[in-house]
Design a protein around this motif. Structure first.
Motif, PDB file in Angstrom:
ATOM      1  N   GLY A 215      20.189   4.478 -23.690  1.00  0.00           N
ATOM      2  CA  GLY A 215      19.229   5.554 -23.910  1.00  0.00           C
ATOM      3  C   GLY A 215      18.681   6.110 -22.611  1.00  0.00           C
ATOM      4  N   TRP A 216      17.791   7.112 -22.730  1.00  0.00           N
ATOM      5  CA  TRP A 216      17.244   7.791 -21.559  1.00  0.00           C
ATOM      6  C   TRP A 216      15.785   7.429 -21.308  1.00  0.00           C
ATOM      7  N   MET A 217      15.133   6.719 -22.220  1.00  0.00           N
ATOM      8  CA  MET A 217      13.733   6.337 -22.023  1.00  0.00           C
ATOM      9  C   MET A 217      13.686   5.074 -21.162  1.00  0.00           C
ATOM     10  N   ASN A 218      13.904   5.271 -19.870  1.00  0.00           N
ATOM     11  CA  ASN A 218      14.018   4.175 -18.913  1.00  0.00           C
ATOM     12  C   ASN A 218      12.957   4.380 -17.841  1.00  0.00           C
ATOM     13  N   TRP A 219      11.935   3.534 -17.833  1.00  0.00           N
ATOM     14  CA  TRP A 219      10.775   3.778 -16.992  1.00  0.00           C
ATOM     15  C   TRP A 219      10.559   2.643 -15.990  1.00  0.00           C
ATOM     16  N   ASP A 220       9.790   2.934 -14.967  1.00  0.00           N
ATOM     17  CA  ASP A 220       9.434   1.946 -13.952  1.00  0.00           C
ATOM     18  C   ASP A 220       8.115   1.297 -14.352  1.00  0.00           C
ATOM     19  N   TYR A 221       8.155   0.004 -14.636  1.00  0.00           N
ATOM     20  CA  TYR A 221       6.963  -0.704 -15.123  1.00  0.00           C
ATOM     21  C   TYR A 221       6.374  -1.639 -14.075  1.00  0.00           C
ATOM     22  N   ARG A 222       6.669  -1.436 -12.804  1.00  0.00           N
ATOM     23  CA  ARG A 222       6.164  -2.333 -11.759  1.00  0.00           C
ATOM     24  C   ARG A 222       4.776  -1.908 -11.286  1.00  0.00           C
ATOM     25  N   TYR A 223       3.964  -1.493 -12.231  1.00  0.00           N
ATOM     26  CA  TYR A 223       2.616  -1.013 -11.940  1.00  0.00           C
ATOM     27  C   TYR A 223       1.635  -1.627 -12.928  1.00  0.00           C
TER      28      TYR A 223
ATOM     29  N   TYR B 176      -2.203   2.306 -12.005  1.00  0.00           N
ATOM     30  CA  TYR B 176      -2.405   2.158 -10.577  1.00  0.00           C
ATOM     31  C   TYR B 176      -1.352   1.175 -10.073  1.00  0.00           C
ATOM     32  N   ASP B 177      -1.164   1.134  -8.750  1.00  0.00           N
ATOM     33  CA  ASP B 177      -0.281   0.089  -8.252  1.00  0.00           C
ATOM     34  C   ASP B 177      -1.080  -1.191  -8.037  1.00  0.00           C
ATOM     35  N   ALA B 178      -0.416  -2.233  -7.561  1.00  0.00           N
ATOM     36  CA  ALA B 178      -1.065  -3.536  -7.453  1.00  0.00           C
ATOM     37  C   ALA B 178      -2.228  -3.533  -6.472  1.00  0.00           C
ATOM     38  N   PHE B 179      -2.295  -2.523  -5.622  1.00  0.00           N
ATOM     39  CA  PHE B 179      -3.364  -2.457  -4.632  1.00  0.00           C
ATOM     40  C   PHE B 179      -4.400  -1.392  -4.981  1.00  0.00           C
TER      41      PHE B 179
ATOM     42  N   HIS C 270      -3.389   5.196  -6.805  1.00  0.00           N
ATOM     43  CA  HIS C 270      -3.001   5.939  -8.005  1.00  0.00           C
ATOM     44  C   HIS C 270      -2.009   7.062  -7.717  1.00  0.00           C
ATOM     45  N   ARG C 271      -1.704   7.326  -6.466  1.00  0.00           N
ATOM     46  CA  ARG C 271      -0.720   8.375  -6.147  1.00  0.00           C
ATOM     47  C   ARG C 271       0.676   7.757  -6.214  1.00  0.00           C
ATOM     48  N   ILE C 272       1.251   7.801  -7.389  1.00  0.00           N
ATOM     49  CA  ILE C 272       2.551   7.183  -7.645  1.00  0.00           C
ATOM     50  C   ILE C 272       3.512   8.287  -8.075  1.00  0.00           C
TER      51      ILE C 272
ATOM     52  N   GLY D  15       9.148   4.708  -9.408  1.00  0.00           N
ATOM     53  CA  GLY D  15       7.884   5.421  -9.506  1.00  0.00           C
ATOM     54  C   GLY D  15       7.652   5.840 -10.946  1.00  0.00           C
ATOM     55  N   ASN D  16       6.501   6.426 -11.207  1.00  0.00           N
ATOM     56  CA  ASN D  16       6.168   6.754 -12.595  1.00  0.00           C
ATOM     57  C   ASN D  16       5.248   7.968 -12.629  1.00  0.00           C
ATOM     58  N   ALA D  17       5.703   8.994 -13.335  1.00  0.00           N
ATOM     59  CA  ALA D  17       4.964  10.263 -13.396  1.00  0.00           C
ATOM     60  C   ALA D  17       3.784  10.222 -14.349  1.00  0.00           C
ATOM     61  N   LEU D  18       3.558   9.094 -14.984  1.00  0.00           N
ATOM     62  CA  LEU D  18       2.507   9.032 -15.997  1.00  0.00           C
ATOM     63  C   LEU D  18       1.108   9.174 -15.421  1.00  0.00           C
TER      64      LEU D  18
END
Length: 618
Positions: free
Chosen positions: A269-277, A321-324, A327-329, A349-352
């Motif tokens: 599928g195409w719903m593949n997101w970056d969850y390292r946040y 937010y990122d681990a630190f 919020h500019r991701i 990265g993540n546009a959310l």
């Protein structure tokens, strides 16, 4: 090259286990290959990335004439042991990322990160293969090691320095590789370390490497020793707690949603997101999980991070937010990568961060109340911050948003978002009564009443008698199962019972609950069932004192963990195979919360859930 013949390519998602040092994490396949590792931190560029690209880097240990593999974690630790069996014998691979020295050993030199791999021949005389194909930048740059003799192998990538110390014989053939037959009792050790600009720290093997493993095992056993739970399915609770700790950044206390990116929510599928946040939305469920099993330090550190991150964007809350706390991701696609078994695009990265989700204020306020219940009055800065939430919600709750599921199309008036806005006002009013927040109580009381009027008027299906996911529509949404935990409605309220029955009719497939009806909001049809939604179903049933049903659902959910107790984000409703990023913090926090809720409820009311004898929560 012939040495690649027996090496496993992309493994099934169920075949992966996690190791880490609470700063970075690696995913290790059942077949002895590290297929994912970002350095120096969770969301840094990957140096092993085969899990998202067939040609990505990897660090494999294998045996020729392989027949099968078994594995387990050493009890109460994050140290993984994999046994690979061949027609000629068997080896045990012990994998760990040693925990950095604590304050008592601060003078001891250590690299920034280390992956330690131990190979022990436990039967026969198998032929062992080792391949190290380090490709920095998500596979875009193959790193070339240079032989430094007794100092091992080294390579540079920009300001990064990688050192490999090994007593397994290796040679450079484009990648580092070696093959050797060894007899029972033989032990090999490989240490891969990472440093930034500057001199590297080379760690000894032999007894020193064994000591690092022992120290890491001791650290994990001391950590798990503080967990206060002795009831039903304790082993699953402990494993989930360890997994959550592995995903908690020691530097900040932030808990990542997952340690991977772009693992698909649907096959190909195409719903593949970056969850390292980090999602503040997860805050209350995470704090509940930590506090219920006695992890006060982790709960406090997570709350501190939450307040710090929220303060950077006050009075608004970003949804991630990122681990630190940044919020500019920015999100971009790596179109050169093949994706996991063809699931494209691969995103980093993540546009959310550009989305609007009104529910996040309620989740953070619920986390505040949990923290206050256990720790008392927050500091003045935190109180000032949460006062601002009321004004932010007052300005925005009448506007549509993207909702808890982050639908990337038009904004809607989601019922769950409205209930969480109601909760913000309700919570502030109650906290003001107990600790004096100096808020406009009359204004917030009116807003709370207006929200309830709107929800009951537009958020209820008059025909079915239950709540709906979107104002004025009949669409449902699994987050409605969370309404009782806010105090907005009782678990045994007839409207909740009607909502549950409607969900089962519209959103259940093969006994698993979807997060919303198939195809809603332009989402892909055929996506898996979210694990957390099904734990929410357990929570709802337990709260409604339907312990038998709750217990049966819980036991089935526990069967979807892989062989070492890990959950992805979702489950394929047809095959039961895992889907989405892993390990998923929301899934593991949900497991702890559901087990604790069922245990407490059954214990308090003399009930017993099916599948195991009634336990006792300490």
């Amino acid at each position: 090259m012939s040495w690649r013949t027996d090496l496993q390519a992309q493994a099934d998602l169920s075949d992966y286990a996690i190791i880490g040092d609470c700063r970075a994490a690696a995913m290790v396949s059942r077949f002895g290959s590290i297929d994912w590792l970002c350095l120096p931190d969770f969301a840094s560029d990957a140096v092993f990335s085969r899990i998202i690209d067939e040609n990505g880097g990897y660090f494999a240990i294998f045996v020729r004439s392989f027949t099968h593999a078994t594995r387990l974690y050493r009890p109460d630790t994050a140290i993984l042991e994999t046994t690979l069996t061949s027609t000629d014998g068997a080896v045990r691979i012990t994998d760990a990322m040693p925990v950095l020295p604590d304050a008592r050993h601060a003078t001891r030199l250590a690299p920034l990160r280390e992956v330690l791999r131990r190979i022990e021949v436990i039967d026969g005389a198998p032929e062992i293969e080792v391949v190290i194909d380090l490709r920095a930048g998500y596979g875009r740059r193959r790193a070339r090691f240079r032989n430094r003799g007794k100092l091992g192998w080294a390579c540079n990538d920009g300001d990064a320095l990688f050192n490999l110390i090994s007593d397994f014989p290796l040679e450079d053939g484009g990648v580092l590789h070696g093959r050797q037959r060894a007899e029972k009792g033989k032990v090999f050790t490989l240490s891969l370390t990472y440093e930034r600009a500057g001199a590297g720290v080379l760690l000894p093997l032999g007894a020193e490497a064994e000591a690092r493993l022992d120290a890491t095992e001791g650290w994990w056993r001391r950590w798990t020793g503080q967990i206060r739970y002795s009831g039903h399915r304790r082993e699953a609770v402990i494993r989930s707690a360890i997994t959550l700790r592995l995903m908690t950044a020691t530097q900040s206390g932030a808990l990542l949603a997952a340690v991977t990116t772009s693992l698909p929510e649907k096959p190909q599928g195409w719903m593949n997101w970056d969850y390292r946040y980090c999602w503040p939305r997860d805050a209350s469920l995470t704090l509940s999980a930590f506090m219920d099993i006695g992890l006060r330090r982790e709960a406090d550190a997570f709350f501190d991070w939450l307040m710090l991150a929220a303060n950077t964007t006050r009075p608004r809350l970003k949804i991630m937010y990122d681990a630190f706390g940044r919020h500019r991701i920015f999100e971009k696609r790596l179109d050169s990568l093949s994706g996991y078994r063809g699931a494209r695009p691969v995103r980093i990265g993540n546009a959310l961060t550009g989305q609007v989700q009104h529910d996040v204020y309620g989740e953070v306020m619920m986390a505040v109340e949990i923290w206050v219940r256990h720790f008392g009055r927050p500091e003045a800065a935190a109180l000032d911050l949460i006062r601002g939430f009321g004004e932010a919600v007052k300005r925005t709750w009448r506007e549509p948003d993207n909702g808890i599921w982050e639908i990337r199309d038009q904004r809607r008036h989601y019922t769950y978002s409205k209930v969480m806005a109601w909760y913000v006002f309700d919570s502030l009013i109650r906290l003001n009564a107990s600790m004096g927040l100096d808020i406009p109580v009359e204004d917030y009381t009116r807003e709370r009443g207006a929200l309830r009027d709107a929800i009951e008027d537009q958020g209820v299906d008059k025909a079915r008698g239950g709540y709906v996911g979107v104002f004025g529509e009949t669409t449902l949404d699994a987050s409605l199962l969370l309404l009782p935990r806010t105090g907005y409605v009782a678990y045994d309220d007839p409207k909740m019972a009607a909502t549950w029955e409607a969900m089962r009719a519209d959103m259940e497939e093969s006994g698993l609950l979807l997060r919303y009806p198939p195809g809603f909001g332009g989402s892909q049809k055929g996506e898996g069932a979210f694990v957390i939604c099904n734990f929410w179903a357990v929570d709802y049933l337990a709260g409604a004192k339907r312990y038998g049903e709750a217990g049966q659902r819980l036991e089935r959910l526990l069967s979807f963990a892989n062989d070492v107790g890990l959950y992805n984000e979702g489950v394929d409703v047809g095959t039961g195979a895992p889907l989405g990023n892993m390990p998923q913090a929301f899934s593991h926090a949900g497991l702890i919360n559901s087990i604790m809720m069922l245990e407490k409820g059954a214990g308090q009311h003399g009930g017993q859930h099916d599948g195991a004898p009634e336990g006792e929560a300490a």
